[in-house]
Design a protein around this motif. Structure first.
Motif, mmCIF file in Angstrom:
data_model
loop_
_atom_site.group_PDB
_atom_site.id
_atom_site.type_symbol
_atom_site.label_atom_id
_atom_site.label_comp_id
_atom_site.label_asym_id
_atom_site.label_seq_id
_atom_site.Cartn_x
_atom_site.Cartn_y
_atom_site.Cartn_z
ATOM 1 N N CYS A 112 0.839 -1.193 0.000
ATOM 2 C CA CYS A 112 0.000 0.000 0.000
ATOM 3 C C CYS A 112 0.881 1.252 0.000
ATOM 4 C CB CYS A 112 -0.900 -0.007 1.233
ATOM 5 S SG CYS A 112 -1.844 1.505 1.455
ATOM 6 N N CYS A 115 0.266 3.152 3.599
ATOM 7 C CA CYS A 115 0.695 2.651 4.909
ATOM 8 C C CYS A 115 1.729 1.531 4.827
ATOM 9 C CB CYS A 115 -0.513 2.206 5.731
ATOM 10 S SG CYS A 115 -1.244 0.663 5.145
ATOM 11 N N CYS A 126 -6.703 -1.878 0.622
ATOM 12 C CA CYS A 126 -5.837 -2.048 1.776
ATOM 13 C C CYS A 126 -6.721 -2.152 3.004
ATOM 14 C CB CYS A 126 -4.867 -0.876 1.912
ATOM 15 S SG CYS A 126 -3.905 -0.956 3.433
ATOM 16 N N CYS A 129 -5.631 0.513 6.035
ATOM 17 C CA CYS A 129 -5.989 1.927 6.080
ATOM 18 C C CYS A 129 -7.166 2.270 5.170
ATOM 19 C CB CYS A 129 -4.773 2.799 5.726
ATOM 20 S SG CYS A 129 -4.308 2.740 3.993
HETATM 21 ZN ZN LIG Z 1 -2.849 1.000 3.547
#
Ligand SMILES: [Zn+2]
Length: 134
Positions: A112, A115, A126, A129
């Motif tokens: 990602c 994050c 993801c 997040c």
């Molecule tokens: Zn993420």
């Protein structure tokens, strides 16, 4: 990304939603999949799928004389259309470049940008997040 999580048929279990306990539609699963290798038999994607029963004799499908067999091509087709990934390509990459290169490639592809955690291939989301990758 770990070797133990690369399934015989070229799926990286780490990026499968089932692995973290979700279905492909994003709902919570009753049973979390622990990956193809540790489970060995009950992978939802591989049910009754290898006609040669080579499953316990080879490590990856590219070692099979039938590679890529019809069943694998079918699965591959589905994943290419739906999720933009190819198990056959994965397997050829492992065969030609080795596992450690493959794991590096997967890491680049499925981390990602927000994050740095893993993005799941089934819906490009993801779960850490919430970022959706287009
Ligand atoms: Zn993420």
């Amino acid at each position: 990304m770990k070797t133990e999580l690369i399934a015989l048929y070229g799926m990286n279990c780490r990026i499968c939603a089932g692995y973290i306990g979700y279905t492909t539609t994003g709902k919570k699963r009753k049973m979390r999949c622990i990956g193809f290798k540790p489970t060995d038999k009950s992978c939802a994607h591989l049910k009754n799928y290898c006609k040669n029963k080579t499953i316990n004799k080879i490590e990856y499908c590219y070692q099979c004389s039938d590679f890529p067999c019809k069943q694998l091509q079918k699965l591959d087709n589905k994943y290419r259309k739906r999720y933009n990934m190819s198990m056959i390509e994965n397997l050829e990459y492992i065969r030609d470049n080795g596992m450690s290169d493959f794991l590096k490639q997967q890491q680049k592809k499925y981390l990602c940008p927000e994050c740095d955690r893993v993005i799941y291939v089934n819906n490009s989301k993801c779960y850490s997040c919430g970022t959706i990758i287009k």
